[in-house]
Design a protein around this motif. Structure first.
Motif, short mmCIF file in Angstrom:
data_model
loop_
_atom_site.label_atom_id
_atom_site.label_comp_id
_atom_site.label_asym_id
_atom_site.label_seq_id
_atom_site.Cartn_x
_atom_site.Cartn_y
_atom_site.Cartn_z
N PRO A 9 32.45 93.68 19.76
CA PRO A 9 32.07 93.56 18.58
C PRO A 9 33.43 93.86 17.67
N GLN A 10 34.08 94.93 18.07
CA GLN A 10 35.47 95.25 17.16
C GLN A 10 36.36 94.27 17.58
N GLN A 11 36.48 93.71 18.56
CA GLN A 11 37.50 92.65 18.76
C GLN A 11 37.28 91.27 18.22
N LEU A 12 36.10 91.04 18.27
CA LEU A 12 35.49 89.84 17.44
C LEU A 12 35.69 90.00 16.00
N SER A 13 35.59 91.22 15.30
CA SER A 13 35.59 91.41 14.07
C SER A 13 37.18 91.52 13.59
N ALA A 14 38.02 92.03 14.41
CA ALA A 14 39.42 91.90 14.13
C ALA A 14 39.92 90.42 14.31
N LEU A 15 39.55 89.88 15.18
CA LEU A 15 40.02 88.46 15.30
C LEU A 15 39.48 87.57 14.06
N THR A 16 38.37 87.71 13.69
CA THR A 16 37.83 86.88 12.59
C THR A 16 38.72 87.18 11.32
N ALA A 17 38.89 88.68 11.09
CA ALA A 17 39.64 89.14 9.77
C ALA A 17 41.10 88.64 9.90
N LEU A 18 41.82 88.53 11.20
CA LEU A 18 42.93 87.96 11.41
C LEU A 18 43.12 86.53 10.97
N ILE A 19 42.10 86.07 11.23
CA ILE A 19 42.19 84.42 11.20
C ILE A 19 42.08 84.19 9.70
N LEU A 20 41.22 84.94 8.96
CA LEU A 20 41.00 84.97 7.41
C LEU A 20 42.32 85.52 6.59
N SER A 21 42.95 86.80 7.07
CA SER A 21 43.94 87.33 6.25
C SER A 21 45.34 86.37 6.18
N ILE A 22 45.40 85.82 7.44
CA ILE A 22 46.89 85.56 7.66
C ILE A 22 46.97 84.14 6.78
N PRO A 23 45.99 83.16 6.69
CA PRO A 23 46.47 81.95 6.02
C PRO A 23 46.34 82.39 4.43
#
Length: 349
Positions: A9-23
């Motif tokens: 869950p932590q990795q999935l949250s981090a990956l989702t946040a990364l995908i949203l925050s970068i662009p």
């Protein structure tokens, strides 16, 4: 490093946040032309997105998963289980949860299959039990009714019918005794009185006791060549005598006329002795081999050939050998014969 197929869950949250925050942070940097604004936006968006996604997963997805686990355990959660749900379960990936559920489903499927088989065996057992009791009871009832209707006035008929009724009563007594013995063996009520003795001597006694029965079909008894050397075993002599008596009796019953029953004994490893009783009779069809040690189970051929037995002989033998910590085994081929044997502890040092 992320494993796309096994995200926590932590990795999935981090990956989702990364995908949203970068662009979004790149867009702010392009519009503002200030890398500091882009960096601040990245940190804020990443942090906010991470906690938002993680909270959603925790409160919605894993709450449902917890319910699934509680359903699997089928009980109110203990403190230990609550600790598991709170700290260990969230660290599991969705794939790990899926594997747990699949393993549970497979286990339940096996248990259901066992229950179905047990239900079939239970029905067959009750049917066979009913059959075994019904035959002598109806016979006794018929003889008694006939005598009550006036046949008792004829001394010859009176005696003959009473003798036949007595034989059926004896059959019931034997049946009840065998059932009681199996029950006691299963529950451990019967204690084994182990002692050291020569297994060949016990087999010779059984041969002598059943010689009159073998003579009726001209069946010979013998030891297999090379098995004459005395082998000492450590077991309950009377219980083992019951087993060998039953196996030899079956060899006579299902053996061919002018045939033979052969006993063989081998020292397998210095710790166990293998004992086998073989006949050259009708044999057992392969489809029945797995079931011949069940209570009351007899093949169609066997039932037609043996109308007097209780159908509990091999079941009792099985329990006696298992009480000694060993198992019965069988080899058979139709038209060739049958070999039933077991191992038993060798002499106790």
């Amino acid at each position: 490093m992320f494993d796309k197929k096994n995200l926590s869950p932590q990795q999935l949250s981090a990956l989702t946040a990364l995908i949203l925050s970068i662009p979004i942070s790149i867009g702010i940097y392009v519009l503002q032309q200030d890398w500091k604004d882009g960096l601040v936006a990245f940190v804020i968006i990443f942090t906010g997105s991470y906690f938002l996604v993680f909270s959603i997963i925790q409160n919605f997805i894993f709450r449902k998963i917890k319910l699934i686990y509680k359903f699997i355990n089928q009980t109110k959660a203990t403190k230990k289980e609550e600790m598991y749900y709170k700290y260990i379960l969230p660290k599991k990936s969705i794939d790990e949860v899926r594997e747990d559920v699949e393993n549970w489903a497979e286990q339940r499927s096996r248990e259901i299959e066992i229950l179905k088989n047990n239900e079939v065996f239970r029905k067959e057992f009750l049917q066979n039990l009913s059959h075994e009791f019904k035959t002598p009871v109806f016979a006794i009832q018929g003889y008694v009714d006939t005598l009550l209707q006036g046949a008792s006035e004829n001394p010859e008929i009176n005696k003959r019918f009473l003798e036949k009724a007595a034989k059926n009563v004896e059959r019931l007594v034997v049946l009840i005794r065998d059932l009681d013995e199996i029950s006691k063996l299963e529950t451990g009520e019967i204690k084994l009185l182990k002692q050291s003795f020569v297994i060949q001597d016990l087999v010779k006694e059984v041969f002598e006791n059943l010689s009159w029965k073998a003579e009726q079909k001209n069946i010979s008894f013998s030891f297999k060549k090379g098995c004459e050397k005395p082998l000492v075993v450590f077991a309950d002599r009377e219980k083992l005598r019951h087993v060998i008596l039953n196996l030899v009796d079956n060899g006579i019953k299902y053996g061919k006329a002018d045939g033979s029953v052969i006993a063989s004994m081998y020292d397998t490893d210095g710790k166990n002795v293998l004992v086998e009783i073989s006949d050259d009779g009708i044999g057992i069809p392969e489809k029945y081999l797995d079931r011949i040690f069940e209570r009351f189970y007899r093949t169609t051929e066997g039932r037609n050939k043996d109308a007097t037995g209780t159908g509990l002989g091999l079941a009792i033998c099985k329990h006696i050998i298992e009480a000694h910590g060993h198992t019965l085994h069988v080899r058979s081929k139709e038209g060739v014969g049958t070999t039933i044997g077991f191992t038993i502890n060798a002499r106790k040092e």
